[in-house]
Enzyme design. Structure first.
Site, PDB file in Angstrom:
ATOM      1  N   ASP A 205       0.902  -1.144   0.000  1.00  0.00           N
ATOM      2  CA  ASP A 205       0.000   0.000   0.000  1.00  0.00           C
ATOM      3  C   ASP A 205       0.939   1.191   0.000  1.00  0.00           C
ATOM      4  O   ASP A 205       1.591   1.466   1.008  1.00  0.00           O
ATOM      5  CB  ASP A 205      -0.867  -0.003   1.270  1.00  0.00           C
ATOM      6  N   HIS A 206       1.067   1.853  -1.140  1.00  0.00           N
ATOM      7  CA  HIS A 206       2.174   2.813  -1.256  1.00  0.00           C
ATOM      8  C   HIS A 206       2.054   3.979  -0.267  1.00  0.00           C
ATOM      9  O   HIS A 206       3.033   4.653   0.012  1.00  0.00           O
ATOM     10  CB  HIS A 206       2.346   3.300  -2.699  1.00  0.00           C
ATOM     11  N   HIS A 268      -5.620   2.913   1.377  1.00  0.00           N
ATOM     12  CA  HIS A 268      -4.794   4.065   1.759  1.00  0.00           C
ATOM     13  C   HIS A 268      -5.371   4.821   2.955  1.00  0.00           C
ATOM     14  O   HIS A 268      -4.692   5.131   3.923  1.00  0.00           O
ATOM     15  CB  HIS A 268      -4.664   5.059   0.597  1.00  0.00           C
TER      16      HIS A 268
HETATM   17  C1  BG6 Z   1      -3.543   4.794  -6.331  1.00  0.00           C
HETATM   18  C2  BG6 Z   1      -4.921   4.863  -6.930  1.00  0.00           C
HETATM   19  O1  BG6 Z   1      -3.433   3.695  -5.462  1.00  0.00           O
HETATM   20  O2  BG6 Z   1      -3.308   5.988  -5.596  1.00  0.00           O
HETATM   21  C3  BG6 Z   1      -5.066   6.079  -7.810  1.00  0.00           C
HETATM   22  O3  BG6 Z   1      -5.156   3.688  -7.689  1.00  0.00           O
HETATM   23  C4  BG6 Z   1      -4.696   7.323  -7.055  1.00  0.00           C
HETATM   24  O4  BG6 Z   1      -6.397   6.203  -8.310  1.00  0.00           O
HETATM   25  C5  BG6 Z   1      -3.335   7.157  -6.393  1.00  0.00           C
HETATM   26  O5  BG6 Z   1      -4.662   8.404  -7.978  1.00  0.00           O
HETATM   27  C6  BG6 Z   1      -3.043   8.319  -5.484  1.00  0.00           C
HETATM   28  O6  BG6 Z   1      -1.728   8.198  -5.019  1.00  0.00           O
HETATM   29  P1  BG6 Z   1      -0.946   9.461  -4.498  1.00  0.00           P
HETATM   30  O7  BG6 Z   1       0.349   8.916  -3.994  1.00  0.00           O
HETATM   31  O8  BG6 Z   1      -0.792  10.368  -5.681  1.00  0.00           O
HETATM   32  O9  BG6 Z   1      -1.808  10.065  -3.438  1.00  0.00           O
END
Ligand code: BG6
Length: 528
Positions: A205-206, A268
């Protein structure tokens, strides 16, 4: 655009602060979906940055696994272009060519066992050639329907080292979404554990790789002043916003099946909630931290048939404008069905039913095509009593708020009252803020750098454990079920606004309102 000089300076600074970071054992990384968007935009640039910062071992290989007709050479060209376009600069030729020697391409079909058997041969000969152990890191950056088959094929090819993951090791990184509801997540889990033990599975989960997300733990548990007030005695409510200006961006095929709840909220945003809500872990050991996080998710007040209707808002963006630019509504995005009921916005209220948080509402919202890109957690403290300063002529006053800004301008901000200088008793709310980039003079690293390094090191703290994923799907089950009911009509909101009126009503019913705390733009400006 970052200049080469600035970039080199940042890398030098990073290298010196990386002196005490462990390096992984030599390993081969295999990327499934090697020609896809995530690989191009995130994975490959992150590996290159780790290489520049000397965080990779001396011996490593990166093998792209995909169907496209590439050779090692043409894959290297693809990778170079990807890195240059993401880093926005030309690469230094000699550094690039040393890195590129470690890149390989394996052309095969994802659902063909022969391709995996051949992969095994390839990996074994690479290991023999380079005299490195058969340590494998498999990254599943494919469509979710391939997660089960890939793990089965890897097991079948003898590449998963199941049951002997210490040395040599084999780990599998699985992109989100891990399932699309509780049942499918359980099915996927039971498929993957046929080939890999739980300790070999890294569910990514980045958000957990973001520096400011990790800082939530430091702020809470490396300071003595926050913990005593981090509870229902002092906190009035918590607001967690994950707002994007982007629309569906050509990803309708994926997004139509996902929607905001599965795309952002279930993973997230729930990570942010559990880090804010968790108890102090016994140690920083992966399982100690994850034990506390999962307890938060399990303590969330379950939705009832009634509260799904009153406390959850799902909505879809309609056409709107950003400055001069008109953007289409969701239903007119390419690839979206014209009767789609996929939500692009979710807001809900929840409670953590434990002693610390009983009675404190957590208001959550996430959406696409909102006015600005901002992810922030705002801890709203209780009002002071209606005596002394909180009455006319001074009050009512804005309560204290602690804001943890995750992105874009990573910062921590505290709002409190001060006396305006002068003979009169004039009171003003002041925002005291700490900005990461201003303070440390460098941008925080990309989340994927940290996570790829941790996976190679075998540190799973920042990856989600299966019980946490299941608890989260279980919590959202009533919402997902109700979204499947026939005849749903979603409220809409104009692109470029903060969601539908129903989202505001969620808070106004409780006598509250959503708030976003922009960072002060000019730190040198006088406060009037
Ligand atoms: C991804 C989603 O996991 O996270 C995307 O699939 C989203 O839809 C993105 O735009 C948002 O990531 P960050 O790091 O830009 O907040």
């Amino acid at each position: 655009m970052t200049t080469v000089l600035e970039m080199d300076k940042q890398v030098e600074t990073a290298k010196s602060s990386n002196n005490n970071v462990n390096k992984p054992d030599p390993f081969s990384m295999v990327i499934f979906g090697a020609t896809g968007d995530l690989t191009r935009r995130k994975l490959i640039p992150a590996m290159y940055k780790l290489y520049l910062e000397k965080l990779l071992p001396e011996k490593f290989s990166i093998v792209g696994f995909a169907r496209r007709d590439y050779t090692d050479e043409s894959f290297r060209d693809f990778v170079m272009e990807s890195i240059e376009s993401m880093l926005n600069r030309k690469l230094d030729e000699s550094t690039w060519s040393k890195f590129a020697q470690n890149l390989y391409y394996h052309q095969a079909n994802l659902d063909d066992q022969d391709g995996y058997d051949a992969l095994r041969g390839r990996l074994e000969s690479l290991s023999a050639e380079k005299q490195m152990p058969e340590n494998y890191l498999f990254y599943l950056s494919t469509q979710p329907r391939y997660f089960s088959p890939i793990s089965a094929h890897l097991g079948e090819a003898g590449l998963s080292h199941k049951g002997k993951h210490q040395k040599p090791w084999s780990r599998i990184i699985i992109e989100k979404p891990f399932g699309r509801d509780l049942d499918s997540a359980l099915d996927l889990q039971s498929d993957v554990v046929k080939s890999f033990d739980e300790s070999q599975i890294y569910r990514i989960d980045h958000y957990l790789g973001k520096e400011t997300v990790q800082n939530i733990l430091v702020l809470r548990f490396a300071n003595s002043i926050f913990e005593p007030i981090w509870n229902n005695k002092y906190v009035d409510n918590v607001q967690i916003t994950v707002a994007e200006t982007l629309g569906v961006e050509g990803r309708a095929d994926y997004y139509e099946k996902s929607g905001a709840l599965r795309d952002i909220v279930q993973n997230h945003q729930m990570q942010l909630l559990s880090l804010v809500g968790m108890e102090v872990p016994m140690s920083l050991h992966a399982d100690a931290v994850r034990d506390e996080k999962v307890k938060v998710v399990k303590a969330l007040q379950p939705f009832t048939e009634e509260s799904v209707q009153t406390d959850v808002v799902r909505a879809q963006y309609a056409a709107g404008v950003y400055g001069e630019d008109k953007v289409p509504g969701y239903l007119h995005e390419p690839g979206v069905a014209n009767d789609s009921v996929t939500e692009t916005f979710v807001a809900f209220k929840t409670y953590i039913d434990n002693w610390r948080w009983a009675g404190v509402p957590f208001y959550m919202r996430a959406g696409k095509r909102l006015p600005s890109r901002v992810t922030e957690i705002a801890i709203h403290f209780k009002q002071i009593p209606n005596i002394l300063f909180n009455n006319a002529p001074f009050g009512p006053m804005d309560p204290n708020v602690l804001v943890l800004r995750i992105q874009p301008d990573e910062s921590i901000m505290m709002q409190f009252q001060v006396k305006y200088p002068g003979p009169a008793m004039k009171i003003k709310p002041l925002k005291m803020d700490f900005s990461y980039s201003d303070t440390f003079c460098k941008e925080p690293p990309e989340a994927y750098e940290r996570l790829l390094l941790d996976a190679a090191l075998g540190d799973s703290t920042l990856f989600t454990r299966s019980d946490e994923v299941m608890a989260s799907w279980d919590f959202f089950k009533p919402v997902l079920d109700s979204a499947e009911e026939p005849g749903i009509i979603l409220p809409s909101y104009r692109a470029g606004t903060w969601g539908p009126k129903e989202s505001d009503q969620l808070l106004s019913r409780d006598g509250r309102k959503w708030e976003i705390f922009e960072s002060p733009e000019n730190h040198d400006q006088c406060y009037i």
